[in-house]
Design a protein around this motif. Structure first.
Motif, PDB file in Angstrom:
ATOM      1  N   GLY A   1       0.791  -1.223   0.000  1.00 24.65           N
ATOM      2  CA  GLY A   1       0.000   0.000   0.000  1.00 24.65           C
ATOM      3  C   GLY A   1       0.825   1.277   0.000  1.00 24.65           C
ATOM      4  N   GLU A   2       1.893   1.315   0.795  1.00 25.11           N
ATOM      5  CA  GLU A   2       2.724   2.516   0.851  1.00 25.11           C
ATOM      6  C   GLU A   2       3.406   2.779  -0.490  1.00 25.11           C
ATOM      7  OE1 GLU A   2       6.411   4.428   3.486  1.00 25.11           O
ATOM      8  OE2 GLU A   2       5.571   2.462   3.981  1.00 25.11           O
ATOM      9  N   PHE A   3       3.883   1.710  -1.128  1.00 28.21           N
ATOM     10  CA  PHE A   3       4.533   1.846  -2.437  1.00 28.21           C
ATOM     11  C   PHE A   3       3.540   2.346  -3.486  1.00 28.21           C
ATOM     12  CE2 PHE A   3       5.603  -0.280  -6.518  1.00 28.21           C
ATOM     13  CZ  PHE A   3       6.816   0.345  -6.781  1.00 28.21           C
ATOM     14  N   LEU A   4       2.330   1.813  -3.464  1.00 25.13           N
ATOM     15  CA  LEU A   4       1.317   2.202  -4.447  1.00 25.13           C
ATOM     16  C   LEU A   4       0.798   3.608  -4.199  1.00 25.13           C
ATOM     17  CD1 LEU A   4      -0.703  -1.148  -4.524  1.00 25.13           C
ATOM     18  CD2 LEU A   4       0.959  -0.355  -6.209  1.00 25.13           C
ATOM     19  N   GLY A   5       0.690   3.995  -2.923  1.00 30.20           N
ATOM     20  CA  GLY A   5       0.121   5.292  -2.576  1.00 30.20           C
ATOM     21  C   GLY A   5      -1.392   5.218  -2.521  1.00 30.20           C
ATOM     22  N   ASP A   6      -1.996   5.937  -1.588  1.00 27.91           N
ATOM     23  CA  ASP A   6      -3.454   5.905  -1.473  1.00 27.91           C
ATOM     24  C   ASP A   6      -4.128   6.507  -2.700  1.00 27.91           C
ATOM     25  OD1 ASP A   6      -3.065   4.805   0.994  1.00 27.91           O
ATOM     26  OD2 ASP A   6      -3.564   6.614   2.131  1.00 27.91           O
ATOM     27  N   ALA A   7      -3.449   7.443  -3.344  1.00 27.42           N
ATOM     28  CA  ALA A   7      -3.964   8.055  -4.571  1.00 27.42           C
ATOM     29  C   ALA A   7      -2.808   8.164  -5.554  1.00 27.42           C
ATOM     30  CB  ALA A   7      -4.583   9.425  -4.294  1.00 27.42           C
ATOM     31  N   GLY A   8      -2.158   7.024  -5.787  1.00 26.77           N
ATOM     32  CA  GLY A   8      -1.001   7.000  -6.674  1.00 26.77           C
ATOM     33  C   GLY A   8      -1.234   6.079  -7.852  1.00 26.77           C
ATOM     34  N   PHE A   9      -0.529   6.309  -8.932  1.00 24.57           N
ATOM     35  CA  PHE A   9      -0.690   5.505 -10.142  1.00 24.57           C
ATOM     36  C   PHE A   9       0.663   4.927 -10.510  1.00 24.57           C
ATOM     37  CE2 PHE A   9      -3.560   5.256 -14.066  1.00 24.57           C
ATOM     38  CZ  PHE A   9      -2.885   4.156 -14.575  1.00 24.57           C
ATOM     39  N   VAL A  10       0.889   3.658 -10.141  1.00 20.98           N
ATOM     40  CA  VAL A  10       2.116   2.938 -10.453  1.00 20.98           C
ATOM     41  C   VAL A  10       1.777   1.828 -11.441  1.00 20.98           C
ATOM     42  CG1 VAL A  10       3.998   1.550  -9.518  1.00 20.98           C
ATOM     43  CG2 VAL A  10       3.071   3.438  -8.177  1.00 20.98           C
ATOM     44  N   TRP A  11       2.552   1.739 -12.522  1.00 20.65           N
ATOM     45  CA  TRP A  11       2.254   0.758 -13.570  1.00 20.65           C
ATOM     46  C   TRP A  11       2.799  -0.623 -13.284  1.00 20.65           C
ATOM     47  CZ3 TRP A  11      -1.351   0.848 -17.034  1.00 20.65           C
ATOM     48  CH2 TRP A  11      -1.795   2.050 -17.591  1.00 20.65           C
ATOM     49  N   GLY A  12       3.746  -0.746 -12.332  1.00 20.41           N
ATOM     50  CA  GLY A  12       4.300  -2.059 -12.054  1.00 20.41           C
ATOM     51  C   GLY A  12       5.359  -1.996 -10.975  1.00 20.41           C
ATOM     52  N   PRO A  13       5.961  -3.145 -10.664  1.00 21.72           N
ATOM     53  CA  PRO A  13       6.940  -3.221  -9.579  1.00 21.72           C
ATOM     54  C   PRO A  13       8.168  -2.344  -9.782  1.00 21.72           C
ATOM     55  CG  PRO A  13       6.134  -5.402 -10.120  1.00 21.72           C
ATOM     56  CD  PRO A  13       5.619  -4.489 -11.179  1.00 21.72           C
ATOM     57  N   GLU A  14       8.449  -1.944 -11.019  1.00 22.55           N
ATOM     58  CA  GLU A  14       9.595  -1.061 -11.256  1.00 22.55           C
ATOM     59  C   GLU A  14       9.355   0.346 -10.711  1.00 22.55           C
ATOM     60  OE1 GLU A  14       9.337  -4.259 -14.288  1.00 22.55           O
ATOM     61  OE2 GLU A  14       7.955  -2.696 -13.625  1.00 22.55           O
ATOM     62  N   GLY A  15       8.084   0.687 -10.472  1.00 21.45           N
ATOM     63  CA  GLY A  15       7.754   1.988  -9.902  1.00 21.45           C
ATOM     64  C   GLY A  15       7.468   3.071 -10.919  1.00 21.45           C
ATOM     65  N   LEU A  16       7.384   2.727 -12.221  1.00 18.43           N
ATOM     66  CA  LEU A  16       7.042   3.728 -13.226  1.00 18.43           C
ATOM     67  C   LEU A  16       5.634   4.250 -12.975  1.00 18.43           C
ATOM     68  CD1 LEU A  16       7.882   5.148 -15.924  1.00 18.43           C
ATOM     69  CD2 LEU A  16       6.642   3.309 -17.095  1.00 18.43           C
ATOM     70  N   THR A  17       5.487   5.568 -12.874  1.00 21.70           N
ATOM     71  CA  THR A  17       4.186   6.166 -12.603  1.00 21.70           C
ATOM     72  C   THR A  17       3.546   6.687 -13.888  1.00 21.70           C
ATOM     73  OG1 THR A  17       5.061   8.402 -12.233  1.00 21.70           O
ATOM     74  CG2 THR A  17       5.015   6.894 -10.333  1.00 21.70           C
ATOM     75  N   GLU A  18       2.243   6.895 -13.839  1.00 22.26           N
ATOM     76  CA  GLU A  18       1.553   7.472 -14.990  1.00 22.26           C
ATOM     77  C   GLU A  18       1.980   8.914 -15.208  1.00 22.26           C
ATOM     78  OE1 GLU A  18      -0.950   8.358 -18.231  1.00 22.26           O
ATOM     79  OE2 GLU A  18       0.102   6.569 -17.519  1.00 22.26           O
ATOM     80  N   SER A  19       2.350   9.615 -14.149  1.00 25.14           N
ATOM     81  CA  SER A  19       2.867  10.980 -14.318  1.00 25.14           C
ATOM     82  C   SER A  19       4.101  10.984 -15.201  1.00 25.14           C
ATOM     83  CB  SER A  19       3.199  11.593 -12.958  1.00 25.14           C
ATOM     84  OG  SER A  19       2.046  11.775 -12.179  1.00 25.14           O
ATOM     85  N   GLU A  20       4.934   9.957 -15.068  1.00 27.27           N
ATOM     86  CA  GLU A  20       6.148   9.840 -15.874  1.00 27.27           C
ATOM     87  C   GLU A  20       5.847   9.299 -17.270  1.00 27.27           C
ATOM     88  OE1 GLU A  20       9.399   8.685 -12.442  1.00 27.27           O
ATOM     89  OE2 GLU A  20       7.923   7.182 -13.043  1.00 27.27           O
ATOM     90  N   ALA A  21       4.950   8.314 -17.349  1.00 26.15           N
ATOM     91  CA  ALA A  21       4.714   7.619 -18.621  1.00 26.15           C
ATOM     92  C   ALA A  21       3.754   8.368 -19.544  1.00 26.15           C
ATOM     93  CB  ALA A  21       4.178   6.219 -18.350  1.00 26.15           C
ATOM     94  N   GLY A  22       2.697   8.939 -18.984  1.00 29.31           N
ATOM     95  CA  GLY A  22       1.732   9.695 -19.781  1.00 29.31           C
ATOM     96  C   GLY A  22       0.997   8.872 -20.816  1.00 29.31           C
ATOM     97  N   ILE A  23       0.725   7.611 -20.507  1.00 27.32           N
ATOM     98  CA  ILE A  23       0.110   6.724 -21.496  1.00 27.32           C
ATOM     99  C   ILE A  23      -1.374   7.025 -21.691  1.00 27.32           C
ATOM    100  CG2 ILE A  23      -0.357   4.299 -22.064  1.00 27.32           C
ATOM    101  CD1 ILE A  23       2.096   3.582 -20.416  1.00 27.32           C
ATOM    102  N   LEU A  24      -2.054   7.444 -20.633  1.00 25.70           N
ATOM    103  CA  LEU A  24      -3.486   7.715 -20.743  1.00 25.70           C
ATOM    104  C   LEU A  24      -3.780   9.023 -21.469  1.00 25.70           C
ATOM    105  CD1 LEU A  24      -4.835   6.752 -17.187  1.00 25.70           C
ATOM    106  CD2 LEU A  24      -4.426   5.285 -19.173  1.00 25.70           C
ATOM    107  N   GLY A  25      -2.819   9.925 -21.488  1.00 31.31           N
ATOM    108  CA  GLY A  25      -3.078  11.245 -22.042  1.00 31.31           C
ATOM    109  C   GLY A  25      -3.810  12.115 -21.035  1.00 31.31           C
ATOM    110  N   ASP A  26      -4.309  13.233 -21.487  1.00 34.96           N
ATOM    111  CA  ASP A  26      -5.031  14.175 -20.629  1.00 34.96           C
ATOM    112  C   ASP A  26      -6.362  13.558 -20.202  1.00 34.96           C
ATOM    113  OD1 ASP A  26      -6.108  16.329 -19.320  1.00 34.96           O
ATOM    114  OD2 ASP A  26      -6.205  17.629 -21.077  1.00 34.96           O
TER     115      ASP A  26
END
Length: 284
Positions: free
Chosen positions: A42-67
């Motif tokens: 839970g702490e790694f994921l964040g209560d309101a966090g977006f992590v794509w996998g165990p490597e820790g890549l976030t959607e803020s970094e990846a931008g796959i969903l777009g706006d």
């Protein structure tokens, strides 16, 4: 294979299982595992966090969903809704769906703790309880897709609930990872299974003979075929490298393994504006 939690002794098999068997096993499995999963990760994921996998890549970094501002967004396999809560923090109207009742209880707990509520329903990826064209974006962060046997139906359901031109993104265990033992140490760096062997990984309870957990393997080519058949155009395929200094151990994912081979594949797709499937070859 999952981490360990209170569970009857199981034996591992590689054999075919039906969609009904997969669903009957994985729903109760995640109900049993939910408390430990949230406590451990839970702490790694964040209560309101977006992590794509165990490597820790976030959607803020990846931008796959777009706006996502003002867009209707569905998370399939939403768990405790951490990713959907992040989407809401960015101005999106996100909703969750999960097969595990206990995971949805954790989602409700985090709704109350954070003050950011994610409306969520109990359901399955192969039968989404939403009208055609209801969403602008559908995503799945290590959620339902690798636990589904009838993947063609699940992807077709995603296409159905997406509006034309909508976005579909998901992360899965990288297909090449199935070549190696589920061992995060150096002993697990020896290829021991054919990449092209699509036989599901199955855990069976020793005392009852019941299927307790199922995970399905597809090659990268399989995913291209399935997505194209439902009218998706692939625009992104990310294979995150293991970050330097990231020492988190998560099942078979680790810094030891991550230095040599990807553990996660992240697809980004767009639904064709016509909504018509793309022609493509089919595997016999």
């Amino acid at each position: 294979m999952q981490e360990h939690w209170p569970h009857p002794p199981v034996r591992v098999e590689r054999r075919g299982v039906s969609e009904a068997e997969s669903r009957a096993a994985n729903g109760p499995d995640w109900d049993r595992y939910a408390d430990e999963y949230q406590a451990t990760h839970g702490e790694f994921l964040g209560d309101a966090g977006f992590v794509w996998g165990p490597e820790g890549l976030t959607e803020s970094e990846a931008g796959i969903l777009g706006d996502v501002v003002g867009k209707h967004v569905l998370e399939v396999g939403s768990g405790a809704g951490q990713c959907s809560r992040w989407v809401r923090s960015q101005g999106g109207l996100s909703f969750g769906l999960d097969l595990s009742h206990r995971q949805l209880q954790h989602s409700r707990r985090l709704d109350e703790q954070t003050g950011v509520a994610v409306p969520s329903v109990l359901g399955t990826a192969t039968d989404l309880p939403f009208a055609d064209g209801s969403f602008d974006v559908v995503f799945c962060s290590f959620g339902a897709l690798q636990f589904v046997q009838d993947i063609e139906l699940a992807v077709a359901e995603t296409a159905r609930v997406l509006s034309p031109g909508g976005r579909f993104a998901f992360s899965i265990t990288h297909p090449t990872r199935w070549m190696f033992p589920d061992d995060p140490t150096e002993a697990g760096l020896v290829a021991s299974q054919s990449y092209w062997d699509r036989t599901p990984y199955v855990e069976v309870e020793d005392d009852t003979g019941q299927v307790a957990y199922v995970e399905h393997h597809r090659t990268l080519g399989d995913w291209v075929r399935v997505l194209a058949a439902s009218g998706f155009v692939i625009t992104t395929l990310l294979e995150p490298e293991w970050p330097a200094g990231h020492d988190r151990l998560w099942g078979g994912w680790s810094a030891v393994r991550g230095r040599f081979t990807p553990g996660t594949a992240i697809f980004g797709c767009t639904k064709a504006p016509t909504g018509k499937p793309n022609a493509g070859p089919r595997r016999a």
